[in-house]
Design a protein around this motif. Structure first.
Motif, PDB file in Angstrom:
ATOM      1  N   ARG A  81       0.834  -1.210   0.000  1.00  0.00           N
ATOM      2  CA  ARG A  81       0.000   0.000   0.000  1.00  0.00           C
ATOM      3  C   ARG A  81       0.865   1.255   0.000  1.00  0.00           C
ATOM      4  N   LYS A  82       0.183   2.424  -0.073  1.00  0.00           N
ATOM      5  CA  LYS A  82       0.854   3.718  -0.042  1.00  0.00           C
ATOM      6  C   LYS A  82       1.227   4.110   1.388  1.00  0.00           C
ATOM      7  N   TYR A  83       2.269   4.897   1.502  1.00  0.00           N
ATOM      8  CA  TYR A  83       2.703   5.454   2.784  1.00  0.00           C
ATOM      9  C   TYR A  83       1.698   6.494   3.271  1.00  0.00           C
ATOM     10  N   ASN A  84       1.381   6.456   4.581  1.00  0.00           N
ATOM     11  CA  ASN A  84       0.552   7.467   5.225  1.00  0.00           C
ATOM     12  C   ASN A  84       1.384   8.095   6.343  1.00  0.00           C
ATOM     13  N   HIS A  85       1.710   9.368   6.187  1.00  0.00           N
ATOM     14  CA  HIS A  85       2.686   9.991   7.086  1.00  0.00           C
ATOM     15  C   HIS A  85       2.233   9.969   8.542  1.00  0.00           C
ATOM     16  N   ILE A  86       0.972  10.236   8.792  1.00  0.00           N
ATOM     17  CA  ILE A  86       0.477  10.300  10.175  1.00  0.00           C
ATOM     18  C   ILE A  86       0.580   8.938  10.853  1.00  0.00           C
ATOM     19  N   ASP A  87       0.171   7.895  10.135  1.00  0.00           N
ATOM     20  CA  ASP A  87       0.133   6.560  10.742  1.00  0.00           C
ATOM     21  C   ASP A  87       1.452   5.798  10.630  1.00  0.00           C
ATOM     22  N   ASP A  88       2.249   6.087   9.595  1.00  0.00           N
ATOM     23  CA  ASP A  88       3.378   5.206   9.272  1.00  0.00           C
ATOM     24  C   ASP A  88       4.745   5.741   9.669  1.00  0.00           C
ATOM     25  N   TYR A  89       4.851   7.018  10.046  1.00  0.00           N
ATOM     26  CA  TYR A  89       6.197   7.589  10.177  1.00  0.00           C
ATOM     27  C   TYR A  89       7.082   6.834  11.169  1.00  0.00           C
ATOM     28  N   ASP A  90       6.579   6.531  12.343  1.00  0.00           N
ATOM     29  CA  ASP A  90       7.423   5.876  13.352  1.00  0.00           C
ATOM     30  C   ASP A  90       7.937   4.524  12.853  1.00  0.00           C
TER      31      ASP A  90
END
Length: 319
Positions: A5-14
């Motif tokens: 899937r695509k990267y989601n900055h809010i959910d995926d950054y850590d």
């Protein structure tokens, strides 16, 4: 089960930061929030992920970039930073590749080595000439790089025999626009692309040295690999051999003044460094490719891919 899937900055950054630091390196630029925010500011950029049990185990980046085919502007997707967690197999990388390579737009695959390069070849990519050299020099003060600031860089630029400028100087925009105009990418998308590439707040530090005709131009970045400072030449334009030689000599002088011992010549234009400067070719030479589902698009055509249309220079430092 693996989710692509695509990267989601809010959910995926850590999770993405953990993945990058494990696989690209502890202080890698890929994990820096400023760098990711800069990528995210480009609506044509994407980060594709492979995720297992909420942990990221693979990624592949891309952005839309201008190239020239028979001197006419076309748009390819420039792909970069393909990485799979060391604990997983190559099938994840192949799936990430297939998701973006087999699309309607042609793609650029630059600087590939080892298994990735071999995989690109097996997929039917067309290799194009790129050049990868390095040179070691003796800096005036080997520690100076670790104490750089904007004032010292400006002072060093002003001591050069040729014009030097960087994209973080307040008064540099007009000159950089003149340099860009020399490449004759004059459509709306290209203007938007260069705005992002050089003038966004978090865009990487990029230097330009040039002659008054804007026909001899060298773009370069500076950064750290481990504890070793380096200067990376990322794109060149040459009209006169003698002027080009002296531009490169000025860059060596600049590197020495700011404490850099290594100069990398990493370009996608087919222009070799002058023999007089004694650059040494990489032992393991990266390969660069283009790929298109429409094979006839890439046959019997003159294709120009400038370094600014790839991720060369993304590892430059921020001031």
């Amino acid at each position: 089960m693996i989710d692509y899937r695509k990267y989601n900055h809010i959910d995926d950054y850590d999770a993405y930061k953990r993945f990058c630091e494990k696989n690209f390196g502890k202080k890698c630029y890929q994990s820096k929030i400023d760098h990711i925010e800069w990528l995210e500011s480009n609506k044509y950029h994407f980060i594709n992920l492979a995720v297992s049990d909420s942990e990221i185990i693979g990624c592949f980046h891309g952005f839309k970039a201008p190239v020239k085919i028979n001197n006419e502007t076309q748009f390819f997707y420039s792909l970069h930073d393909l990485m799979v967690d060391k604990e997983y197999g190559t099938q994840i990388g192949l799936k990430l590749m297939q998701a973006v390579i087999f699309q309607d737009k042609p793609v650029i695959l630059s600087g590939a080595i080892g298994r990735i390069s071999r995989a690109y070849k097996r997929l039917g990519s067309t290799q194009f000439q790129s050049h990868w050299y390095r040179k070691f020099i003796v800096p005036y003060n080997p520690l100076r790089f670790f104490f750089l600031d904007k004032n010292f860089i400006k002072l060093s630029q002003n001591k050069m025999k040729f014009n030097f400028i960087n994209n973080k100087e307040e008064d540099s925009r007009i000159i950089i626009e003149s340099i860009i105009n020399a490449y004759e990418y004059d459509d709306d998308f290209s203007r938007e692309f260069f705005e992002w590439r050089y003038f966004q707040t978090n865009s990487p530090l990029t230097f330009f040295t040039y002659d008054s005709s804007f026909k001899n131009i060298i773009k370069f970045s500076i950064g750290l690999r481990g504890f070793i400072p380096f200067l990376r030449i990322i794109s060149v334009s040459k009209d006169n051999d003698k002027i080009f030689l002296h531009l490169l000599k000025s860059i060596e002088d600049f590197a020495s003044r700011i404490g850099i011992p290594v100069i990398l010549y990493s370009i996608t234009e087919n222009i070799l460094p002058p023999k007089e400067l004694k650059f040494n070719e990489y032992k393991d030479i990266p390969n660069s490719f283009v790929f298109s589902k429409k094979r006839n698009l890439l046959n019997n055509f003159s294709i120009t891919i400038n370094g600014f249309s790839t991720d060369l220079g993304f590892d430059s430092m921020f001031l």
